[in-house]
Design a protein around this motif. Structure first.
Motif, PDB file in Angstrom:
ATOM      1  N   SER A  46       0.831  -1.211   0.000  1.00  0.00           N
ATOM      2  CA  SER A  46       0.000   0.000   0.000  1.00  0.00           C
ATOM      3  C   SER A  46       0.864   1.259   0.000  1.00  0.00           C
ATOM      4  O   SER A  46       0.543   2.251  -0.666  1.00  0.00           O
ATOM      5  CB  SER A  46      -0.923   0.007   1.220  1.00  0.00           C
ATOM      6  N   GLY A  97      -4.804   5.905   2.664  1.00  0.00           N
ATOM      7  CA  GLY A  97      -5.444   5.023   3.646  1.00  0.00           C
ATOM      8  C   GLY A  97      -6.502   5.727   4.444  1.00  0.00           C
ATOM      9  O   GLY A  97      -7.706   5.597   4.171  1.00  0.00           O
ATOM     10  N   GLU A 148      -2.780   2.744  10.653  1.00  0.00           N
ATOM     11  CA  GLU A 148      -2.755   3.821   9.671  1.00  0.00           C
ATOM     12  C   GLU A 148      -1.504   4.690   9.830  1.00  0.00           C
ATOM     13  O   GLU A 148      -0.897   5.108   8.839  1.00  0.00           O
ATOM     14  CB  GLU A 148      -4.024   4.664   9.799  1.00  0.00           C
TER      15      GLU A 148
END
Length: 266
Positions: A46, A97, A148
């Motif tokens: 990611s 995110g 996160e």
């Protein structure tokens, strides 16, 4: 006022704008090697897409063009470029995110930045590099989760590594010295500071961030470092809360963002 504006415009046209183009071009060109290096690390999947998105939007704005991404989806790039072009007010945007409030009205060119397409593109690219940040700590745990914050930490570390491997940081430093002289020091964690912090904390591999003991120590050191404290309230931080440690390539300035910059460029 006029003489200051002329000096700033001349420096931006001859030095700072060319530097920004070189930086975003180098980061874009260097990304495939970074992706290849970490391709097998699923934890970083990611974050690699985040870094690609960040770089691709920056390069698109600098060149006033829509650049094709090298990892993230084209739709993600198009969506952000559309929001920048629309120059809308504060939007709740799902960026890297977690959701983040972004004031796209800040991307509205003003003053001498309207004098040429080159300066208009430069202004938007600088706003992107100066406004879009990566939180490395989270004073208000209800805003971002620990996972996160870790993702944003990886984003910052990967982007910082790319700056070093492409030798782009010298160009950013040249721009930073000019801006610091004219309007004041940056108010966030800089690439140079993050690099030194990595050395001080002996971060020899990104895999150390996954070690809970190491990461707790890392976060604590960041959170208590006086040199990294922000004086400008973040877009997402509420009044009365401690600001996060925020990493940016071209940091926000207390004078620019708070008052004087708006007066000088109108």
């Amino acid at each position: 006022h006029a003489s200051y504006d002329n000096i700033l415009k001349d420096l931006e046209t001859t030095v700072m704008e060319p530097n920004i183009e070189k930086v975003v071009d180098a980061l874009y060109a260097g990304f495939p090697a970074l992706k290849a290096k970490y391709r097998s690390n699923k934890t970083l999947k990611s974050s690699l897409a985040d870094v690609d998105l960040y770089i691709t939007v920056a390069r698109s704005l600098a060149h006033n063009d829509t650049i094709a991404p090298q990892d993230t989806l084209q739709a993600n790039v198009d969506s952000l470029l559309s929001d920048v072009a629309n120059e809308g007010a504060l939007l709740d945007f799902n960026l890297f995110g977690p959701h983040k409030n972004i004031d796209f009205s800040q991307f509205t060119p003003r003053g001498h930045y309207l004098d040429s397409p080159l300066l208009t593109s430069y202004f938007k690219a600088m706003m992107w590099l100066g406004r879009i940040d990566f939180w490395l700590t989270n004073p208000d745990t209800t805003t971002y989760s620990k996972a996160e914050i870790k993702r944003l930490t990886y984003d910052a570390l990967l982007l910082n590594e790319l700056l070093q491997t492409t030798k782009s940081n010298d160009l950013l430093n040249e721009n930073d010295k000019i801006i610091s002289f004219l309007v004041g020091k940056t108010d966030n964690l800089t690439p140079n500071q993050l690099t030194q912090f990595e050395i001080d904390q002996k971060l020899t591999s990104l895999s150390l961030i996954e070690d809970s003991v190491y990461y707790t120590h890392w976060s604590s050191k960041l959170d208590t470092a006086v040199a990294f404290e922000q004086q400008i309230m973040s877009d997402m931080a509420s009044a009365g809360t401690k600001s996060p440690v925020s990493y940016r390539l071209m940091g926000q300035r207390f004078i620019i963002d708070s008052y004087v910059f708006s007066k000088l460029t109108y």
